[in-house]
Design a protein around this motif. Structure first.
Motif, PDB file in Angstrom:
ATOM      1  N   PHE A  67       0.843  -1.192   0.000  1.00 51.69           N
ATOM      2  CA  PHE A  67       0.000   0.000   0.000  1.00 51.69           C
ATOM      3  C   PHE A  67       0.883   1.248   0.000  1.00 51.69           C
ATOM      4  N   THR A  68       0.386   2.287  -0.633  1.00 54.23           N
ATOM      5  CA  THR A  68       1.080   3.572  -0.654  1.00 54.23           C
ATOM      6  C   THR A  68       0.087   4.685  -0.385  1.00 54.23           C
ATOM      7  N   ILE A  69       0.383   5.502   0.615  1.00 55.64           N
ATOM      8  CA  ILE A  69      -0.449   6.671   0.912  1.00 55.64           C
ATOM      9  C   ILE A  69       0.221   7.902   0.305  1.00 55.64           C
ATOM     10  N   SER A  70      -0.601   8.780  -0.248  1.00 57.93           N
ATOM     11  CA  SER A  70      -0.075  10.018  -0.823  1.00 57.93           C
ATOM     12  C   SER A  70      -1.139  11.094  -0.676  1.00 57.93           C
ATOM     13  N   ARG A  71      -0.726  12.326  -0.913  1.00 58.88           N
ATOM     14  CA  ARG A  71      -1.683  13.423  -0.788  1.00 58.88           C
ATOM     15  C   ARG A  71      -1.437  14.434  -1.883  1.00 58.88           C
ATOM     16  N   GLU A  72      -2.484  15.114  -2.248  1.00 61.01           N
ATOM     17  CA  GLU A  72      -2.418  16.189  -3.238  1.00 61.01           C
ATOM     18  C   GLU A  72      -3.099  17.389  -2.610  1.00 61.01           C
ATOM     19  N   ASN A  73      -2.306  18.238  -1.993  1.00 62.66           N
ATOM     20  CA  ASN A  73      -2.865  19.346  -1.207  1.00 62.66           C
ATOM     21  C   ASN A  73      -3.672  20.313  -2.070  1.00 62.66           C
ATOM     22  N   ALA A  74      -3.287  20.490  -3.301  1.00 65.05           N
ATOM     23  CA  ALA A  74      -4.021  21.413  -4.170  1.00 65.05           C
ATOM     24  C   ALA A  74      -5.453  20.953  -4.405  1.00 65.05           C
ATOM     25  N   LYS A  75      -5.682  19.640  -4.232  1.00 63.15           N
ATOM     26  CA  LYS A  75      -7.027  19.087  -4.417  1.00 63.15           C
ATOM     27  C   LYS A  75      -7.664  18.659  -3.090  1.00 63.15           C
ATOM     28  N   ASN A  76      -6.981  18.985  -1.975  1.00 56.90           N
ATOM     29  CA  ASN A  76      -7.504  18.590  -0.659  1.00 56.90           C
ATOM     30  C   ASN A  76      -7.822  17.091  -0.613  1.00 56.90           C
ATOM     31  N   THR A  77      -6.944  16.283  -1.189  1.00 59.28           N
ATOM     32  CA  THR A  77      -7.234  14.858  -1.344  1.00 59.28           C
ATOM     33  C   THR A  77      -6.060  14.006  -0.878  1.00 59.28           C
ATOM     34  N   VAL A  78      -6.385  12.921  -0.217  1.00 62.26           N
ATOM     35  CA  VAL A  78      -5.406  11.913   0.159  1.00 62.26           C
ATOM     36  C   VAL A  78      -5.806  10.603  -0.508  1.00 62.26           C
ATOM     37  N   TYR A  79      -4.816   9.844  -0.934  1.00 64.61           N
ATOM     38  CA  TYR A  79      -5.051   8.609  -1.670  1.00 64.61           C
ATOM     39  C   TYR A  79      -4.446   7.416  -0.928  1.00 64.61           C
ATOM     40  N   LEU A  80      -4.990   6.260  -1.195  1.00 65.56           N
ATOM     41  CA  LEU A  80      -4.391   5.019  -0.743  1.00 65.56           C
ATOM     42  C   LEU A  80      -4.368   4.059  -1.922  1.00 65.56           C
ATOM     43  N   GLN A  81      -3.181   3.841  -2.463  1.00 65.26           N
ATOM     44  CA  GLN A  81      -3.011   2.886  -3.542  1.00 65.26           C
ATOM     45  C   GLN A  81      -2.754   1.524  -2.922  1.00 65.26           C
ATOM     46  N   MET A  82      -3.604   0.573  -3.261  1.00 63.44           N
ATOM     47  CA  MET A  82      -3.521  -0.757  -2.670  1.00 63.44           C
ATOM     48  C   MET A  82      -3.231  -1.769  -3.770  1.00 63.44           C
ATOM     49  N   ASN A  83      -2.084  -2.411  -3.682  1.00 66.29           N
ATOM     50  CA  ASN A  83      -1.682  -3.419  -4.651  1.00 66.29           C
ATOM     51  C   ASN A  83      -1.550  -4.780  -3.974  1.00 66.29           C
ATOM     52  N   SER A  84      -1.506  -5.811  -4.780  1.00 63.42           N
ATOM     53  CA  SER A  84      -1.352  -7.184  -4.269  1.00 63.42           C
ATOM     54  C   SER A  84      -2.337  -7.469  -3.145  1.00 63.42           C
ATOM     55  N   LEU A  85      -3.576  -7.137  -3.388  1.00 59.10           N
ATOM     56  CA  LEU A  85      -4.594  -7.273  -2.347  1.00 59.10           C
ATOM     57  C   LEU A  85      -4.830  -8.723  -1.966  1.00 59.10           C
ATOM     58  N   LYS A  86      -5.130  -8.915  -0.690  1.00 58.71           N
ATOM     59  CA  LYS A  86      -5.366 -10.234  -0.122  1.00 58.71           C
ATOM     60  C   LYS A  86      -6.764 -10.276   0.494  1.00 58.71           C
ATOM     61  N   PRO A  87      -7.335 -11.463   0.641  1.00 60.17           N
ATOM     62  CA  PRO A  87      -8.658 -11.538   1.284  1.00 60.17           C
ATOM     63  C   PRO A  87      -8.681 -10.902   2.674  1.00 60.17           C
ATOM     64  N   GLU A  88      -7.579 -10.966   3.385  1.00 66.74           N
ATOM     65  CA  GLU A  88      -7.535 -10.354   4.718  1.00 66.74           C
ATOM     66  C   GLU A  88      -7.522  -8.846   4.692  1.00 66.74           C
ATOM     67  N   ASP A  89      -7.431  -8.246   3.526  1.00 69.71           N
ATOM     68  CA  ASP A  89      -7.554  -6.792   3.401  1.00 69.71           C
ATOM     69  C   ASP A  89      -9.020  -6.363   3.339  1.00 69.71           C
ATOM     70  N   THR A  90      -9.926  -7.315   3.275  1.00 67.16           N
ATOM     71  CA  THR A  90     -11.353  -7.002   3.221  1.00 67.16           C
ATOM     72  C   THR A  90     -11.783  -6.280   4.494  1.00 67.16           C
ATOM     73  N   ALA A  91     -12.391  -5.111   4.314  1.00 68.68           N
ATOM     74  CA  ALA A  91     -12.803  -4.291   5.451  1.00 68.68           C
ATOM     75  C   ALA A  91     -13.500  -3.035   4.923  1.00 68.68           C
ATOM     76  N   VAL A  92     -14.067  -2.285   5.841  1.00 67.39           N
ATOM     77  CA  VAL A  92     -14.495  -0.926   5.535  1.00 67.39           C
ATOM     78  C   VAL A  92     -13.300  -0.015   5.825  1.00 67.39           C
ATOM     79  N   TYR A  93     -12.944   0.793   4.850  1.00 66.81           N
ATOM     80  CA  TYR A  93     -11.810   1.686   4.974  1.00 66.81           C
ATOM     81  C   TYR A  93     -12.303   3.107   5.256  1.00 66.81           C
ATOM     82  N   TYR A  94     -11.725   3.710   6.275  1.00 66.57           N
ATOM     83  CA  TYR A  94     -12.125   5.041   6.713  1.00 66.57           C
ATOM     84  C   TYR A  94     -10.966   6.024   6.570  1.00 66.57           C
ATOM     85  N   CYS A  95     -11.297   7.205   6.143  1.00 66.90           N
ATOM     86  CA  CYS A  95     -10.335   8.298   6.088  1.00 66.90           C
ATOM     87  C   CYS A  95     -10.424   9.097   7.388  1.00 66.90           C
ATOM     88  N   ASN A  96      -9.283   9.540   7.863  1.00 64.20           N
ATOM     89  CA  ASN A  96      -9.218  10.338   9.089  1.00 64.20           C
ATOM     90  C   ASN A  96      -8.316  11.537   8.858  1.00 64.20           C
TER      91      ASN A  96
END
Length: 115
Positions: A67-96
């Motif tokens: 996983f890689t977290i990044s942000r783009e302040n000009a767009k007030n946005t944060v991203y989470l790039q998730m690769n090689s996903l596994k069944p144990e990654d199943t969840a509700v994902y929340y931004c804080n």
């Protein structure tokens, strides 16, 4: 507090990728520490990745290298790039977002990884 809206969740097969986005409404986003948490049924909400206003990052051991977290302040946005996903990654994902001790949460987005 700041309003946060997540998007990008969905259903993906094992080994696939997804990118989550979290857009913040309001000022001072560039000064906020933002993070992604996740919560699976019956379990606690745990931090997945965090990025400070000056770009420092931290990851849970379970997602390091995938996983890689990044942000783009000009767009007030944060991203989470998730690769090689596994069944144990199943969840509700929340931004804080946290600024001077005041914490705000998004509504959550479901990520389901099928085996």
């Amino acid at each position: 507090q700041v309003q946060l809206v997540e998007s990008g969740g969905g259903l993906v097969q094992t080994g696939g990728s997804l990118r989550l986005s979290c857009e913040a409404a309001g000022r001072l986003f560039s000064s906020m520490t933002t993070a992604w948490y996740r919560q699976a049924p019956g379990l606690e909400r745990d931090m997945v990745a965090l990025i400070t206003g000056d770009g420092r990052t931290r990851y849970a051991d379970s997602v390091k290298g995938r996983f890689t977290i990044s942000r783009e302040n000009a767009k007030n946005t944060v991203y989470l790039q998730m690769n090689s996903l596994k069944p144990e990654d199943t969840a509700v994902y929340y931004c804080n977002a946290n600024y001077l001790g005041v914490s705000s949460w998004g509504q959550g987005t479901q990520v389901t990884v099928s085996s």
